[in-house]
Write a protein that holds these residues in place. Sequence first.
Motif, PDB file in Angstrom:
ATOM      1  N   ASN A 140      -0.838  -6.617 -12.025  1.00 17.47           N
ATOM      2  CA  ASN A 140      -1.005  -8.025 -11.684  1.00 17.47           C
ATOM      3  C   ASN A 140       0.269  -8.555 -11.044  1.00 17.47           C
ATOM      4  O   ASN A 140       1.280  -8.721 -11.720  1.00 17.47           O
ATOM      5  CB  ASN A 140      -1.354  -8.831 -12.936  1.00 17.47           C
ATOM      6  CG  ASN A 140      -1.603 -10.292 -12.627  1.00 17.47           C
ATOM      7  OD1 ASN A 140      -1.972 -10.632 -11.508  1.00 17.47           O
ATOM      8  ND2 ASN A 140      -1.398 -11.146 -13.609  1.00 17.47           N
ATOM      9  N   ASP A 141       0.221  -8.771  -9.723  1.00 17.02           N
ATOM     10  CA  ASP A 141       1.350  -9.320  -8.969  1.00 17.02           C
ATOM     11  C   ASP A 141       2.626  -8.523  -9.258  1.00 17.02           C
ATOM     12  O   ASP A 141       3.681  -9.089  -9.524  1.00 17.02           O
ATOM     13  CB  ASP A 141       1.540 -10.799  -9.318  1.00 17.02           C
ATOM     14  CG  ASP A 141       2.427 -11.516  -8.311  1.00 17.02           C
ATOM     15  OD1 ASP A 141       2.458 -11.092  -7.140  1.00 17.02           O
ATOM     16  OD2 ASP A 141       3.118 -12.488  -8.707  1.00 17.02           O
ATOM     17  N   LEU A 142       2.493  -7.212  -9.167  1.00 15.91           N
ATOM     18  CA  LEU A 142       3.596  -6.315  -9.524  1.00 15.91           C
ATOM     19  C   LEU A 142       4.532  -6.087  -8.341  1.00 15.91           C
ATOM     20  O   LEU A 142       4.097  -5.732  -7.250  1.00 15.91           O
ATOM     21  CB  LEU A 142       3.031  -4.973  -9.988  1.00 15.91           C
ATOM     22  CG  LEU A 142       4.058  -3.872 -10.295  1.00 15.91           C
ATOM     23  CD1 LEU A 142       4.877  -4.226 -11.518  1.00 15.91           C
ATOM     24  CD2 LEU A 142       3.358  -2.529 -10.490  1.00 15.91           C
ATOM     25  N   THR A 143       5.817  -6.276  -8.579  1.00 16.56           N
ATOM     26  CA  THR A 143       6.844  -5.952  -7.597  1.00 16.56           C
ATOM     27  C   THR A 143       7.857  -5.020  -8.262  1.00 16.56           C
ATOM     28  O   THR A 143       8.449  -5.372  -9.284  1.00 16.56           O
ATOM     29  CB  THR A 143       7.557  -7.207  -7.079  1.00 16.56           C
ATOM     30  OG1 THR A 143       6.608  -8.024  -6.364  1.00 16.56           O
ATOM     31  CG2 THR A 143       8.693  -6.840  -6.137  1.00 16.56           C
ATOM     32  N   ILE A 144       8.012  -3.836  -7.685  1.00 14.74           N
ATOM     33  CA  ILE A 144       8.939  -2.853  -8.253  1.00 14.74           C
ATOM     34  C   ILE A 144       9.311  -1.833  -7.181  1.00 14.74           C
ATOM     35  O   ILE A 144       8.490  -1.482  -6.333  1.00 14.74           O
ATOM     36  CB  ILE A 144       8.319  -2.142  -9.486  1.00 14.74           C
ATOM     37  CG1 ILE A 144       9.356  -1.262 -10.202  1.00 14.74           C
ATOM     38  CG2 ILE A 144       7.087  -1.339  -9.081  1.00 14.74           C
ATOM     39  CD1 ILE A 144       8.846  -0.707 -11.533  1.00 14.74           C
ATOM     40  N   GLY A 152      -1.392  -4.591 -17.170  1.00 15.59           N
ATOM     41  CA  GLY A 152      -1.098  -5.138 -15.863  1.00 15.59           C
ATOM     42  C   GLY A 152       0.365  -5.178 -15.482  1.00 15.59           C
ATOM     43  O   GLY A 152       0.708  -5.603 -14.374  1.00 15.59           O
ATOM     44  N   LYS A 153       1.233  -4.744 -16.376  1.00 17.46           N
ATOM     45  CA  LYS A 153       2.665  -4.742 -16.097  1.00 17.46           C
ATOM     46  C   LYS A 153       3.180  -3.311 -16.030  1.00 17.46           C
ATOM     47  O   LYS A 153       2.537  -2.378 -16.508  1.00 17.46           O
ATOM     48  CB  LYS A 153       3.418  -5.512 -17.194  1.00 17.46           C
ATOM     49  CG  LYS A 153       3.009  -6.976 -17.318  1.00 17.46           C
ATOM     50  CD  LYS A 153       3.755  -7.656 -18.451  1.00 17.46           C
ATOM     51  CE  LYS A 153       3.321  -9.115 -18.594  1.00 17.46           C
ATOM     52  NZ  LYS A 153       4.012  -9.785 -19.718  1.00 17.46           N
ATOM     53  N   MET A 154       4.365  -3.151 -15.452  1.00 16.83           N
ATOM     54  CA  MET A 154       4.983  -1.832 -15.374  1.00 16.83           C
ATOM     55  C   MET A 154       6.481  -1.997 -15.586  1.00 16.83           C
ATOM     56  O   MET A 154       7.142  -2.747 -14.862  1.00 16.83           O
ATOM     57  CB  MET A 154       4.699  -1.185 -14.015  1.00 16.83           C
ATOM     58  CG  MET A 154       4.931   0.309 -13.996  1.00 16.83           C
ATOM     59  SD  MET A 154       4.038   1.145 -12.654  1.00 16.83           S
ATOM     60  CE  MET A 154       5.005   0.674 -11.244  1.00 16.83           C
ATOM     61  N   ILE A 155       7.006  -1.297 -16.586  1.00 19.97           N
ATOM     62  CA  ILE A 155       8.413  -1.422 -16.962  1.00 19.97           C
ATOM     63  C   ILE A 155       9.133  -0.125 -16.629  1.00 19.97           C
ATOM     64  O   ILE A 155       8.725   0.953 -17.072  1.00 19.97           O
ATOM     65  CB  ILE A 155       8.546  -1.736 -18.463  1.00 19.97           C
ATOM     66  CG1 ILE A 155       7.786  -3.024 -18.800  1.00 19.97           C
ATOM     67  CG2 ILE A 155      10.012  -1.856 -18.868  1.00 19.97           C
ATOM     68  CD1 ILE A 155       7.575  -3.236 -20.279  1.00 19.97           C
ATOM     69  N   VAL A 187       5.083   8.707 -15.592  1.00 18.84           N
ATOM     70  CA  VAL A 187       4.253   7.510 -15.723  1.00 18.84           C
ATOM     71  C   VAL A 187       3.556   7.577 -17.072  1.00 18.84           C
ATOM     72  O   VAL A 187       2.753   8.480 -17.322  1.00 18.84           O
ATOM     73  CB  VAL A 187       3.215   7.405 -14.592  1.00 18.84           C
ATOM     74  CG1 VAL A 187       2.370   6.144 -14.767  1.00 18.84           C
ATOM     75  CG2 VAL A 187       3.899   7.402 -13.230  1.00 18.84           C
ATOM     76  N   LEU A 188       3.894   6.631 -17.933  1.00 19.55           N
ATOM     77  CA  LEU A 188       3.362   6.599 -19.291  1.00 19.55           C
ATOM     78  C   LEU A 188       2.491   5.361 -19.493  1.00 19.55           C
ATOM     79  O   LEU A 188       2.718   4.321 -18.876  1.00 19.55           O
ATOM     80  CB  LEU A 188       4.500   6.583 -20.314  1.00 19.55           C
ATOM     81  CG  LEU A 188       5.345   7.854 -20.415  1.00 19.55           C
ATOM     82  CD1 LEU A 188       6.656   7.559 -21.126  1.00 19.55           C
ATOM     83  CD2 LEU A 188       4.577   8.934 -21.137  1.00 19.55           C
ATOM     84  N   THR A 226      -4.962   5.465 -11.236  1.00 19.25           N
ATOM     85  CA  THR A 226      -5.157   4.493 -10.158  1.00 19.25           C
ATOM     86  C   THR A 226      -3.847   4.208  -9.449  1.00 19.25           C
ATOM     87  O   THR A 226      -3.797   4.108  -8.217  1.00 19.25           O
ATOM     88  CB  THR A 226      -5.733   3.175 -10.719  1.00 19.25           C
ATOM     89  OG1 THR A 226      -6.994   3.437 -11.325  1.00 19.25           O
ATOM     90  CG2 THR A 226      -5.917   2.142  -9.609  1.00 19.25           C
ATOM     91  N   LEU A 227      -2.761   4.101 -10.210  1.00 19.50           N
ATOM     92  CA  LEU A 227      -1.447   3.888  -9.605  1.00 19.50           C
ATOM     93  C   LEU A 227      -1.110   5.011  -8.632  1.00 19.50           C
ATOM     94  O   LEU A 227      -0.658   4.762  -7.502  1.00 19.50           O
ATOM     95  CB  LEU A 227      -0.377   3.790 -10.688  1.00 19.50           C
ATOM     96  CG  LEU A 227       1.073   3.709 -10.183  1.00 19.50           C
ATOM     97  CD1 LEU A 227       1.310   2.389  -9.456  1.00 19.50           C
ATOM     98  CD2 LEU A 227       2.059   3.886 -11.335  1.00 19.50           C
TER      99      LEU A 227
END
Length: 218
Positions: free
Chosen positions: A23-27, A197-200, A36-37, A46-47
């Motif tokens: 969701n509105d991810l910028t990285i 929806g987030k990615m850290i 990728v976990l 999907t990513l």
Amino acid sequence: MISLQNVTKIYRLSGGQTKTIVNDLTIDLPFRNIAVLGRNGMGKSTLLRMIAGIEEPDSGRIRRSVNISWPLGFRGSFHRELSGLENVRFVARIYGQDTESVVAQVEEFADLGPFFREPYKTYSSGMGARLAFGVSMAINFDVYLIDELMSVGDARFQAKSKKAFQNKLGRSRIIMVSHSMDALRDYCDCAVVMEEGKMIFHDSLAPAIAMYRAMNAR
């Protein structure tokens, strides 16, 4: 560098429900070996498909300054009516490779025998995966996308695949999805964790694994 800019991806499910992948991810993803976990259903595969360009985000954009593979094992580009040989030639031409050199490498590596010249529709799932892995190893990419592929084939083929893959890591990098923490430790030195929806991003693997295990323990 792979840069996701304000990327949103949402699946529409039956019954009017939705599933938000990001969701509105910028990285910005560095040129490193990245794990990728995330829990099941968080959108790891999907990513990878979005990074490869196989699947488009609903909004935002993905910039790529490196040459990126399709997810290893992905067979969506193979035509069912063409033979393995014809499919390999087709892919080699798309990527501007020496066609016959790629054919020779894949034929030797995939070890499909006479089936290499039979229609792809006659292949078992394992045979198709071997062909896909062989093509991936025959073409040089800056970044390889891996989605739980290292278990393809029998023990002999797995050993051959692992050796070929390790040879690629001399100049290339990987983005790997795997449920095997040992495999991630073997290949990756940093990680992203996907959740709701987030990615850290984590600069090292250990804290990412700790976060992932804490999520699974809830």
